[in-house]
Design a protein around this motif. Structure first.
Motif, PDB file in Angstrom:
ATOM      1  N   PHE A 167       0.836  -1.187   0.000  1.00  0.00           N
ATOM      2  CA  PHE A 167       0.000   0.000   0.000  1.00  0.00           C
ATOM      3  C   PHE A 167       0.879   1.247   0.000  1.00  0.00           C
ATOM      4  N   ASP A 168       0.759   2.050  -1.029  1.00  0.00           N
ATOM      5  CA  ASP A 168       1.554   3.268  -1.181  1.00  0.00           C
ATOM      6  C   ASP A 168       0.805   4.441  -0.556  1.00  0.00           C
ATOM      7  N   HIS A 169       1.100   4.715   0.716  1.00  0.00           N
ATOM      8  CA  HIS A 169       0.402   5.789   1.414  1.00  0.00           C
ATOM      9  C   HIS A 169       0.690   7.142   0.793  1.00  0.00           C
ATOM     10  N   CYS A 185     -10.910   0.703   0.570  1.00  0.00           N
ATOM     11  CA  CYS A 185     -10.389   0.543  -0.793  1.00  0.00           C
ATOM     12  C   CYS A 185     -11.530   0.374  -1.783  1.00  0.00           C
ATOM     13  N   ALA A 186     -12.522  -0.440  -1.410  1.00  0.00           N
ATOM     14  CA  ALA A 186     -13.626  -0.730  -2.320  1.00  0.00           C
ATOM     15  C   ALA A 186     -14.442   0.509  -2.634  1.00  0.00           C
ATOM     16  N   SER A 187     -14.478   1.459  -1.691  1.00  0.00           N
ATOM     17  CA  SER A 187     -15.279   2.663  -1.929  1.00  0.00           C
ATOM     18  C   SER A 187     -14.708   3.522  -3.051  1.00  0.00           C
ATOM     19  N   CYS A 188     -13.401   3.389  -3.312  1.00  0.00           N
ATOM     20  CA  CYS A 188     -12.783   4.137  -4.408  1.00  0.00           C
ATOM     21  C   CYS A 188     -12.519   3.233  -5.617  1.00  0.00           C
ATOM     22  N   HIS A 189     -12.076   2.033  -5.349  1.00  0.00           N
ATOM     23  CA  HIS A 189     -11.747   1.114  -6.438  1.00  0.00           C
ATOM     24  C   HIS A 189     -12.944   0.215  -6.750  1.00  0.00           C
ATOM     25  N   LEU A 236     -12.619  -2.185  -9.660  1.00  0.00           N
ATOM     26  CA  LEU A 236     -11.818  -3.372  -9.407  1.00  0.00           C
ATOM     27  C   LEU A 236     -12.595  -4.388  -8.583  1.00  0.00           C
ATOM     28  N   PHE A 237     -13.257  -3.913  -7.524  1.00  0.00           N
ATOM     29  CA  PHE A 237     -13.962  -4.824  -6.644  1.00  0.00           C
ATOM     30  C   PHE A 237     -15.212  -5.386  -7.307  1.00  0.00           C
ATOM     31  N   ASP A 238     -15.883  -4.561  -8.144  1.00  0.00           N
ATOM     32  CA  ASP A 238     -17.070  -5.062  -8.845  1.00  0.00           C
ATOM     33  C   ASP A 238     -16.705  -6.167  -9.822  1.00  0.00           C
ATOM     34  N   ALA A 239     -15.485  -6.106 -10.357  1.00  0.00           N
ATOM     35  CA  ALA A 239     -15.047  -7.125 -11.301  1.00  0.00           C
ATOM     36  C   ALA A 239     -14.716  -8.428 -10.588  1.00  0.00           C
ATOM     37  N   GLY A 240     -14.552  -8.338  -9.292  1.00  0.00           N
ATOM     38  CA  GLY A 240     -14.259  -9.538  -8.515  1.00  0.00           C
ATOM     39  C   GLY A 240     -12.777  -9.751  -8.303  1.00  0.00           C
ATOM     40  N   VAL A 241     -12.275  -9.380  -7.136  1.00  0.00           N
ATOM     41  CA  VAL A 241     -10.861  -9.550  -6.826  1.00  0.00           C
ATOM     42  C   VAL A 241     -10.602 -11.019  -6.513  1.00  0.00           C
ATOM     43  N   THR A 242      -9.673 -11.612  -7.215  1.00  0.00           N
ATOM     44  CA  THR A 242      -9.342 -13.020  -6.980  1.00  0.00           C
ATOM     45  C   THR A 242      -7.905 -13.106  -6.485  1.00  0.00           C
ATOM     46  N   GLY A 243      -7.749 -13.291  -5.194  1.00  0.00           N
ATOM     47  CA  GLY A 243      -6.412 -13.430  -4.626  1.00  0.00           C
ATOM     48  C   GLY A 243      -5.804 -12.105  -4.230  1.00  0.00           C
ATOM     49  N   CYS A 244      -4.934 -12.170  -3.245  1.00  0.00           N
ATOM     50  CA  CYS A 244      -4.286 -10.964  -2.721  1.00  0.00           C
ATOM     51  C   CYS A 244      -3.359 -10.313  -3.742  1.00  0.00           C
ATOM     52  N   ALA A 245      -2.778 -11.141  -4.654  1.00  0.00           N
ATOM     53  CA  ALA A 245      -1.763 -10.637  -5.573  1.00  0.00           C
ATOM     54  C   ALA A 245      -2.309  -9.598  -6.548  1.00  0.00           C
ATOM     55  N   CYS A 276      -3.651  -6.871  -5.794  1.00  0.00           N
ATOM     56  CA  CYS A 276      -3.257  -5.559  -5.259  1.00  0.00           C
ATOM     57  C   CYS A 276      -1.919  -5.596  -4.535  1.00  0.00           C
ATOM     58  N   HIS A 277      -1.586  -6.720  -3.937  1.00  0.00           N
ATOM     59  CA  HIS A 277      -0.425  -6.784  -3.064  1.00  0.00           C
ATOM     60  C   HIS A 277       0.721  -7.572  -3.677  1.00  0.00           C
ATOM     61  N   VAL A 278       1.921  -7.177  -3.321  1.00  0.00           N
ATOM     62  CA  VAL A 278       3.118  -7.921  -3.698  1.00  0.00           C
ATOM     63  C   VAL A 278       3.478  -8.832  -2.532  1.00  0.00           C
ATOM     64  N   ARG A 279       3.679 -10.105  -2.822  1.00  0.00           N
ATOM     65  CA  ARG A 279       3.993 -11.066  -1.764  1.00  0.00           C
ATOM     66  C   ARG A 279       5.496 -11.142  -1.576  1.00  0.00           C
ATOM     67  N   GLN A 280       5.934 -10.929  -0.372  1.00  0.00           N
ATOM     68  CA  GLN A 280       7.353 -10.981  -0.036  1.00  0.00           C
ATOM     69  C   GLN A 280       7.556 -12.096   0.980  1.00  0.00           C
ATOM     70  N   PRO A 281       7.954 -13.281   0.532  1.00  0.00           N
ATOM     71  CA  PRO A 281       8.079 -14.411   1.457  1.00  0.00           C
ATOM     72  C   PRO A 281       9.013 -14.094   2.616  1.00  0.00           C
TER      73      PRO A 281
END
Length: 253
Positions: free
Chosen positions: A114-116, A165-169, A172-181, A183-188
């Protein structure tokens, strides 16, 4: 002493010393146990580990589900403790095998993209209230975690942030977000290595960042894990004790 009794005395002494050493020297922790004594409030249970391990259709990972192909899987009690209370949470880093960190602190636990600053610059005149609460709730914008942490009477940080997030995006959310990736970058997060300083260890985020349920409900306790695993398998095979009326077949008063 009569010389003919000397060999007998020496042999008796050797046997006694060997027996004493076997009693005092602890068993190797990586050796497969034959039977395991389980202490619990419902009465002691003697679990015959060897019989289950020798079943041809069973693999160690069927029960030791975090071990994969590890020839020396960890004991169930290393993760499933009798009670997940605050002392366990504070001390488990010293009592558990570091290889098991990823069992709970999975790679997705360090999701953070998340880029504040980028969002703050997108709004004219620094309209912080577009994401933060209005002045009636927080006169000065503060970190989400200050309120949306481990409390149960308000939404978790994940739920609260996603709602904002959904209130602005909405597209994106109406299209159906599938998985965290999406929006987010996974850093093991690799488990901490022996000898690392606190500064060198990866930061493990608290469970409440992603989970709304209390910590003590996220990982089954020893009793819950055994009841689910054992009775679930017995019921599926219609063999062995399962069901509420079969407690006496495992528990000894």
């Amino acid at each position: 002493m009569n010389s003919r009794f000397l060999p007998i005395a020496l042999l008796t002494g050797v046997i006694f010393i060997l027996a004493l050493a076997g009693y005092l020297v602890p068993t190797r922790t990586d050796a497969m146990p034959v039977r395991i004594l389980l202490e619990n409030k419902g009465g002691k249970v003697i679990f015959d580990h060897k019989i289950h391990a020798d079943m041809p259709e069973r693999a160690c990972a069927d029960c030791h589900h975090t071990s994969g192909d590890d020839p020396a899987p960890p004991a169930c009690s290393s993760c499933h403790v009798p009670k997940f209370d605050q002392p366990f949470i504070l001390g488990h880093q010293e009592t558990m095998d570091p290889k098991q960190c990823a069992s709970c602190h999975h790679p997705e636990a360090t999701i953070d993209n998340f880029d504040h600053n980028g969002h703050a610059e997108d709004y004219a005149a620094g309209n912080c209230r577009a994401c933060h609460h209005d002045a009636s709730i927080e006169p000065t914008p503060q970190s989400c975690a200050n309120c949306h942490g481990g409390r149960t009477d308000i939404p978790s940080r994940k739920d609260a942030a996603h709602a904002r997030c959904a209130s602005c995006h909405d597209d994106l959310f109406d299209a159906g977000v599938t998985g965290c990736a999406t929006c987010h970058v996974r850093q093991p997060a690799a488990p901490p290595q022996t000898g690392e300083t606190d500064e060198a260890k990866p930061a493990l985020r608290p469970c409440s960042d992603c989970h709304a349920d209390p910590t003590d409900q996220l990982v089954p306790t020893t009793a819950t894990a055994f009841h689910t695993q054992c009775m679930g398998c017995h019921e599926a095979k219609t063999s062995g004790p399962y069901g509420d009326d079969a407690c006496f077949r495992c528990h000894m008063r």
